[in-house]
Design a protein around this motif. Structure first.
Motif, short mmCIF file in Angstrom:
data_model
loop_
_atom_site.label_atom_id
_atom_site.label_comp_id
_atom_site.label_asym_id
_atom_site.label_seq_id
_atom_site.Cartn_x
_atom_site.Cartn_y
_atom_site.Cartn_z
N UNK A 158 -0.06 14.32 9.80
CA UNK A 158 -1.45 13.89 9.98
C UNK A 158 -1.81 12.91 8.87
N UNK A 159 -2.18 11.67 9.21
CA UNK A 159 -2.58 10.72 8.16
C UNK A 159 -3.79 11.22 7.38
N UNK A 160 -3.75 11.01 6.05
CA UNK A 160 -4.84 11.46 5.19
C UNK A 160 -5.51 10.28 4.49
N UNK A 161 -4.71 9.36 3.92
CA UNK A 161 -5.29 8.26 3.16
C UNK A 161 -4.31 7.10 3.08
N UNK A 162 -4.87 5.91 2.85
CA UNK A 162 -4.08 4.72 2.56
C UNK A 162 -4.66 4.10 1.29
N UNK A 163 -3.81 3.79 0.33
CA UNK A 163 -4.26 3.35 -0.99
C UNK A 163 -3.58 2.04 -1.34
N UNK B 230 -1.81 12.40 -8.14
CA UNK B 230 -1.76 12.85 -6.76
C UNK B 230 -2.63 14.11 -6.64
N UNK B 231 -3.58 14.06 -5.69
CA UNK B 231 -4.30 15.30 -5.38
C UNK B 231 -4.17 15.56 -3.88
N UNK B 232 -4.92 16.50 -3.37
CA UNK B 232 -4.75 16.89 -1.99
C UNK B 232 -5.15 15.85 -0.98
N UNK B 233 -5.96 14.85 -1.41
CA UNK B 233 -6.50 13.91 -0.45
C UNK B 233 -6.06 12.47 -0.65
N UNK B 234 -5.76 12.06 -1.88
CA UNK B 234 -5.48 10.65 -2.11
C UNK B 234 -4.65 10.45 -3.37
N UNK B 235 -4.44 9.19 -3.71
CA UNK B 235 -3.74 8.78 -4.92
C UNK B 235 -4.68 7.94 -5.77
N UNK B 236 -4.59 8.10 -7.08
CA UNK B 236 -5.41 7.31 -7.99
C UNK B 236 -4.52 6.64 -9.02
N UNK B 237 -4.71 5.32 -9.23
CA UNK B 237 -3.87 4.61 -10.20
C UNK B 237 -3.94 5.25 -11.57
N UNK B 238 -2.79 5.31 -12.23
CA UNK B 238 -2.69 5.91 -13.55
C UNK B 238 -2.32 4.78 -14.52
N UNK C 18 0.84 -1.20 0.00
CA UNK C 18 0.00 0.00 0.00
C UNK C 18 0.87 1.24 0.00
N UNK C 19 0.23 2.38 -0.24
CA UNK C 19 0.87 3.69 -0.12
C UNK C 19 0.06 4.53 0.84
N UNK C 20 0.74 5.35 1.62
CA UNK C 20 0.08 6.25 2.56
C UNK C 20 0.32 7.69 2.15
N UNK C 21 -0.67 8.53 2.44
CA UNK C 21 -0.57 9.97 2.24
C UNK C 21 -0.75 10.63 3.60
N UNK C 22 0.18 11.53 3.96
CA UNK C 22 0.08 12.28 5.21
C UNK C 22 0.24 13.77 4.92
N UNK C 23 -0.41 14.59 5.71
CA UNK C 23 -0.22 16.02 5.62
C UNK C 23 0.97 16.42 6.49
#
Length: 368
Positions: free
Chosen positions: A248-253, A291-299, A235-240
């Motif tokens: 601050x954790x934001x999302x896990x993808x 990559x956007x402000x909240x999460x990641x989307x597969x390309x 997985x990948x994590x996004x933090x602020x």
């Protein structure tokens, strides 16, 4: 980390280290080149590139420096005149001058600062290039971070080593605004944030869980978000990341390929590319995300590398070519390159090109 038997050093073009306390930098950086550290061969490989970013074979190989062993990670200075290599085996950093004609000149390694770091695995420079840091794996135990001061002549000098507040620290990144440093701690599955003082010293702020095998981190150009590859959780994590280095954790993808490790962002920070290790023996893949402000989307779907154990990864300065190093456990190392489409998608892999060394590992590949 896979277990490793340390093999004998293979033959390579050996350049003697130069003894000089304040070396003069070249008048201009060398030509465009891709550099790769070969962990099991104690060598650096240099590739010239074609106009379309493809690698030109064969690579040129040289010793990482007198006495230095198991080069693990590398970073190039912003002016393109220095390559700094963290050595897993000898616990030090080798500065290599990039001459105007493209030749590489290793200088004596800078010893790791006390308490002596154990198994350096990641490396990063401050935006101004005056401070250099290594993430130290600690043989799988408590991780540490080492700070080096970089002199005007380009030479690193050890300052101090501090706890990473996590286990088996593998990667680290410095925020583009120079305020924060973040480590990935693979043994404890978390990331640690540090505030950077004007003198380059670090103050620990927080450690935040992300996922099993947190391996590498990347920080967006606005210094506002941290991306983490969790190699054992796939997985990948996004933090602020706040201005005061809080996380601050934001999302896990979920990641669509096995064992994500190396990660690189494009210059605008809206595309991320991940190298997937597959235990070093399985077919490697590249996964790409918007990559956007909240999460990641597969390309698009994962793209096969044509080799095994993708790990080190980097982009060309114009963002049009992606490179990844292939670990190929117990075999010959190689590098695969890919064209990047205007929408950021990864194009078909070009055939892997041999490095002339063995097992390029971790943050092993760097481009201008």
């Amino acid at each position: 980390m896979p277990s490793r038997k340390l093999p004998a050093v293979t033959g390579a073009l050996v350049l003697a280290a130069v003894s000089c306390s304040a070396p003069k930098p070249p008048d201009a950086p060398g030509p465009r080149a891709v550099y790769v550290t070969n962990w099991a061969s104690d060598t650096i490989s240099s590739f010239a590139t074609e106009a379309d970013g493809a690698l030109r074979a064969p690579a040129t190989s040289l010793s990482v420096g007198t006495g230095a062993t198991h080069p693990q990670a590398s970073v190039r200075s912003r002016d393109g005149k220095w390559l700094y290599v963290g050595n897993w085996g000898t616990r030090d950093v080798t500065p290599i001058r990039i001459e105007a004609n493209g030749a590489l000149t290793p200088f004596p390694s800078a010893p790791g600062p006390a308490p002596q770091p154990v198994t350096p695995s990641g490396i990063a420079l401050s935006p101004a290039g005056t401070a250099l840091y290594t993430a130290n794996f600690g043989n799988g135990g408590d991780g540490t971070v080492s700070q080096y001061r970089v002199s005007p002549g380009g030479q690193p000098h050890g300052v101090r080593t501090i706890p990473a507040h996590g286990r088996a620290t593998t990667g680290l990144a410095v925020a583009p605004d120079g305020r924060s440093l973040v480590t990935a701690n693979s043994g404890s599955g978390d990331v640690s944030a540090f505030r950077i003082a004007p003198d380059g010293s670090l103050t620990w702020v927080a450690t935040v869980p992300t996922g099993a095998g947190a391996f590498f981190v990347a920080i967006t150009p606005d210094s506002g978000r941290v991306l983490v590859t969790n190699s054992k959780a796939d997985s990948l994590s996004v933090l602020r990341l706040s201005a005061d280095s809080g996380l601050t954790p934001v999302a896990s993808v979920a990641n669509a390929a096995s064992e994500p490790r190396g990660i690189v962002l494009n210059r605008t920070g809206d595309r991320a590319y991940v190298a997937n290790f597959a235990d070093g023996t399985g077919p490697g893949h590249i996964t790409a995300f918007s990559v956007d402000g909240k999460t990641l989307r597969p390309l698009g779907p994962p793209v096969a590398t044509g080799s095994n154990g993708a790990e080190g990864i980097t982009l060309s300065s114009d963002g049009k070519t992606l490179y990844n190093a292939n670990f190929n456990t117990n075999g010959a190392g190689s590098v695969t390159s890919y064209p990047i489409a205007t929408d950021g998608a990864v194009g078909p892999a070009r055939p892997p090109v041999l490095t002339g060394g063995r097992q390029p590992d971790l943050t092993s590949v760097t481009a201008p």
